[in-house]
Motif scaffolding. Structure first.
Motif, PDB file in Angstrom:
ATOM      1  N   UNK A  88      46.949  39.889  17.650  1.00  0.00           N
ATOM      2  CA  UNK A  88      46.562  39.550  16.284  1.00  0.00           C
ATOM      3  C   UNK A  88      47.571  40.093  15.281  1.00  0.00           C
ATOM      4  N   UNK A  89      48.087  41.290  15.543  1.00  0.00           N
ATOM      5  CA  UNK A  89      49.102  41.878  14.666  1.00  0.00           C
ATOM      6  C   UNK A  89      50.367  41.025  14.702  1.00  0.00           C
ATOM      7  N   UNK A 132      50.599  37.864  15.416  1.00  0.00           N
ATOM      8  CA  UNK A 132      50.302  36.603  14.736  1.00  0.00           C
ATOM      9  C   UNK A 132      50.417  36.759  13.227  1.00  0.00           C
ATOM     10  N   UNK A 133      49.906  37.877  12.713  1.00  0.00           N
ATOM     11  CA  UNK A 133      49.979  38.137  11.278  1.00  0.00           C
ATOM     12  C   UNK A 133      51.405  38.289  10.790  1.00  0.00           C
ATOM     13  N   UNK A 134      52.247  38.920  11.600  1.00  0.00           N
ATOM     14  CA  UNK A 134      53.636  39.135  11.213  1.00  0.00           C
ATOM     15  C   UNK A 134      54.455  37.851  11.304  1.00  0.00           C
ATOM     16  N   UNK A 135      54.173  37.026  12.311  1.00  0.00           N
ATOM     17  CA  UNK A 135      54.993  35.834  12.550  1.00  0.00           C
ATOM     18  C   UNK A 135      54.627  34.668  11.633  1.00  0.00           C
ATOM     19  N   UNK A 136      53.324  34.379  11.541  1.00  0.00           N
ATOM     20  CA  UNK A 136      52.907  33.193  10.770  1.00  0.00           C
ATOM     21  C   UNK A 136      52.040  33.542   9.560  1.00  0.00           C
ATOM     22  N   UNK A 137      51.879  34.842   9.324  1.00  0.00           N
ATOM     23  CA  UNK A 137      51.110  35.262   8.152  1.00  0.00           C
ATOM     24  C   UNK A 137      49.615  35.056   8.276  1.00  0.00           C
ATOM     25  N   UNK A 138      49.128  34.960   9.515  1.00  0.00           N
ATOM     26  CA  UNK A 138      47.684  34.755   9.743  1.00  0.00           C
ATOM     27  C   UNK A 138      46.965  36.101   9.675  1.00  0.00           C
ATOM     28  N   UNK A 139      46.543  36.471   8.481  1.00  0.00           N
ATOM     29  CA  UNK A 139      45.936  37.782   8.272  1.00  0.00           C
ATOM     30  C   UNK A 139      44.417  37.728   8.117  1.00  0.00           C
ATOM     31  N   UNK A 166      36.763  42.562  17.916  1.00  0.00           N
ATOM     32  CA  UNK A 166      37.998  43.334  18.083  1.00  0.00           C
ATOM     33  C   UNK A 166      37.700  44.828  18.070  1.00  0.00           C
ATOM     34  N   UNK A 167      36.881  45.248  17.109  1.00  0.00           N
ATOM     35  CA  UNK A 167      36.509  46.653  17.009  1.00  0.00           C
ATOM     36  C   UNK A 167      35.766  47.116  18.254  1.00  0.00           C
ATOM     37  N   UNK A 168      34.837  46.278  18.730  1.00  0.00           N
ATOM     38  CA  UNK A 168      34.038  46.644  19.900  1.00  0.00           C
ATOM     39  C   UNK A 168      34.916  46.883  21.125  1.00  0.00           C
ATOM     40  N   UNK A 169      35.783  45.925  21.438  1.00  0.00           N
ATOM     41  CA  UNK A 169      36.595  46.050  22.657  1.00  0.00           C
ATOM     42  C   UNK A 169      37.622  47.161  22.547  1.00  0.00           C
ATOM     43  N   UNK A 195      42.867  47.463  25.827  1.00  0.00           N
ATOM     44  CA  UNK A 195      42.686  47.847  24.427  1.00  0.00           C
ATOM     45  C   UNK A 195      43.938  47.585  23.598  1.00  0.00           C
ATOM     46  N   UNK A 196      45.092  47.497  24.249  1.00  0.00           N
ATOM     47  CA  UNK A 196      46.283  47.064  23.540  1.00  0.00           C
ATOM     48  C   UNK A 196      46.193  45.572  23.212  1.00  0.00           C
ATOM     49  N   UNK A 197      45.669  44.794  24.149  1.00  0.00           N
ATOM     50  CA  UNK A 197      45.517  43.347  23.955  1.00  0.00           C
ATOM     51  C   UNK A 197      44.472  43.026  22.889  1.00  0.00           C
ATOM     52  N   UNK A 198      43.505  43.900  22.709  1.00  0.00           N
ATOM     53  CA  UNK A 198      42.490  43.688  21.680  1.00  0.00           C
ATOM     54  C   UNK A 198      43.090  43.733  20.276  1.00  0.00           C
ATOM     55  N   UNK A 199      44.247  44.377  20.139  1.00  0.00           N
ATOM     56  CA  UNK A 199      44.836  44.591  18.813  1.00  0.00           C
ATOM     57  C   UNK A 199      46.166  43.859  18.616  1.00  0.00           C
ATOM     58  N   UNK A 200      47.101  44.045  19.549  1.00  0.00           N
ATOM     59  CA  UNK A 200      48.493  43.654  19.322  1.00  0.00           C
ATOM     60  C   UNK A 200      48.727  42.161  19.087  1.00  0.00           C
TER      61      UNK A 200
END
Length: 314
Positions: free
Chosen positions: A78-79, A81-88, A98-101, A71-76
Motif C-alpha cells: 500500500x505504501x 502504491x501511494x508513492x508510485x501512483x499517488x493512491x493514498x 490492515x491494522x488488524x493483520x 506483517x510486512x505485506x500488510x503495510x508495504x
C-alpha cells in the motif's frame, strides 16, 4: 463491531509530500520489500526442504519468517502504491483490516521470540534433556499459542480503536493505519482507549521480555560455568542471532506503543514505523542466515544441487 463513525474512508498522508522524493522512496521501499520477500521465503523453503534443519530452533525460525513476510505485506504494498501512483485513499474497512493483520502478526512475532528464547534455554542449559523437553508437541503448542494470542490481542485492539467516533478529519498522518495515528483522529474521548492500548501493549511486551530475560539469565549463568572454550563459543553463537533480533524488535516496539498517543510525535513515529514494519522483516533473514553456519551450509548445498542439472562446473 459497533460503528459510531461518519467517516467512510481515510487518507494516508505518507512519509513525505515532496514530489521529488516519491520515486526515490518508491525505489528504496521496493528494494527493501523485495529483499524481505526473497529472504523470508528463502529461509522458509530452505528449512522445509533440508531435513537437517528440522529441529525446534528452525521450526520457530520458519514461523518467524512467515510472520515477518505477512506483517510486512500488510503495510508495504500500500505504501508503494501511494508513492508510485499517488493512491493514498484507504477505505474504513480496509484500514481496519490492515491494522488488524499488522498488529496480529507483530504480536505473534513477539511471542515467537519468547518461544525461541525458551528453546535456546533448553538447548544450552539442559542439552541432555533437550529432545524430551522440546518435543514436536511442545513446539506446536508454543507456535499455535503464539498465533492465537496474536489474533486475539489484535481483535481487542481493533475493537478498541474503531469503537471510537471519527467525525472530523480523515487524514492519517502516517503511511499506514497504525493505532496511535488512527486514534489521534477521534473526536470522542479516547482516554480509556489509550489506556487500554498501553495496558495491552505493556502486558504483551512485558510477558515476552520476562520469558526472554529469565531464559538468558539461566543461559549466561550456564555459559559462565563452562570450562570448554568450544562449548562457550558454541553457546554464544547459537544465541547471538536471536539476541540481535530481540534487541531490534523490542527497541522500536517499546518506543511506539508503551506511551499514550498524546505523547507521540508523528514524524518520529513514522521513522520508527519504517524500521519495524519494513526494515526488521528484511533484517531478520539476514541476521539468522549470515550468523548461522547450518543455514549457510544448507544454502550452499541447495546451490550445488541446482548447478548439476544446469551443467555448471567450477
Amino acid at each position: 463491531m459497533e460503528n459510531n463513525t461518519e467517516v467512510t474512508e481515510f487518507i494516508l498522508l505518507g512519509l513525505s509530500n515532496a514530489p521529488e522524493l516519491q520515486v526515490p522512496l518508491f525505489l528504496v521501499f521496493t528494494l527493501i520489500y523485495f529483499i524481505s520477500v526473497v529472504g523470508n521465503l528463502g529461509i522458509f523453503i530452505l528449512i522445509l526442504i533440508d531435513s537437517r534443519l528440522h529441529t525446534p530452533m528452525y521450526f520457530f525460525l520458519s514461523n518467524l519468517s512467515v510472520v515477518d513476510l505477512c506483517y510486512s505485506t500488510a503495510v508495504t504494498p500500500k505504501v508503494m502504491s501511494g508513492l508510485l501512483i499517488g493512491d493514498k485513499v484507504i477505505s474504513y474497512n480496509a484500514c481496519a483490516a490492515q491494522m488488524f493483520f499488522f498488529v496480529a502478526f507483530a504480536t505473534v512475532e513477539n511471542f515467537l521470540l519468547a518461544s525461541m528464547a525458551y528453546d535456546r534455554y533448553a538447548a544450552v542449559c539442559k542439552p541432555l534433556h533437550y529432545t524430551t523437553t522440546m518435543t514436536t508437541g511442545v513446539c506446536a503448542r508454543l507456535a499455535i499459542g503464539s498465533y492465537i494470542s496474536g489474533f486475539l490481542i489484535a481483535s481487542v485492539d481493533i475493537r478498541n480503536t474503531f469503537s471510537l467516533s471519527f467525525c472530523m478529519s480523515n487524514m492519517i498522518h502516517h503511511f499506514f493505519c497504525d493505532i496511535p495515528a488512527v486514534m489521534a483522529l477521534s473526536c470522542s474521548d479516547r482516554h480509556i482507549s489509550e489506556m487500554t492500548l498501553v495496558f495491552m501493549a505493556s502486558f504483551t511486551i512485558s510477558f515476552a521480555l520476562l520469558v526472554i530475560f529469565i531464559s538468558y539469565l539461566f543461559i549466561f549463568v550456564t555459559i559462565l560455568k563452562m570450562h570448554s572454550a568450544d562449548g562457550y563459543q558454541k553457546a554464544l553463537s547459537t544465541c547471538a542471532s536471536h539476541l540481535t533480533a530481540v534487541s531490534i524488535f523490542y527497541g522500536t516496539v517499546i518506543f511506539m506503543y508503551v506511551q499514550p498517543s498524546s505523547n507521540h510525535s508523528m514524524d518520529s513515529d513514522k521513522v520508527a514505523s519504517v524500521f519495524y514494519a519494513m526494515i526488521i522483516p528484511m533484517l531478520n533473514p539476514l541476521v539468522y542466515s549470515l550468523r548461522n553456519k547450518e543455514v549457510k551450509t544448507a544454502f550452499k548445498k541447495v546451490i550445488e544441487k541446482a548447478k548439476l542439472p544446469l551443467g555448471f562446473t567450477f
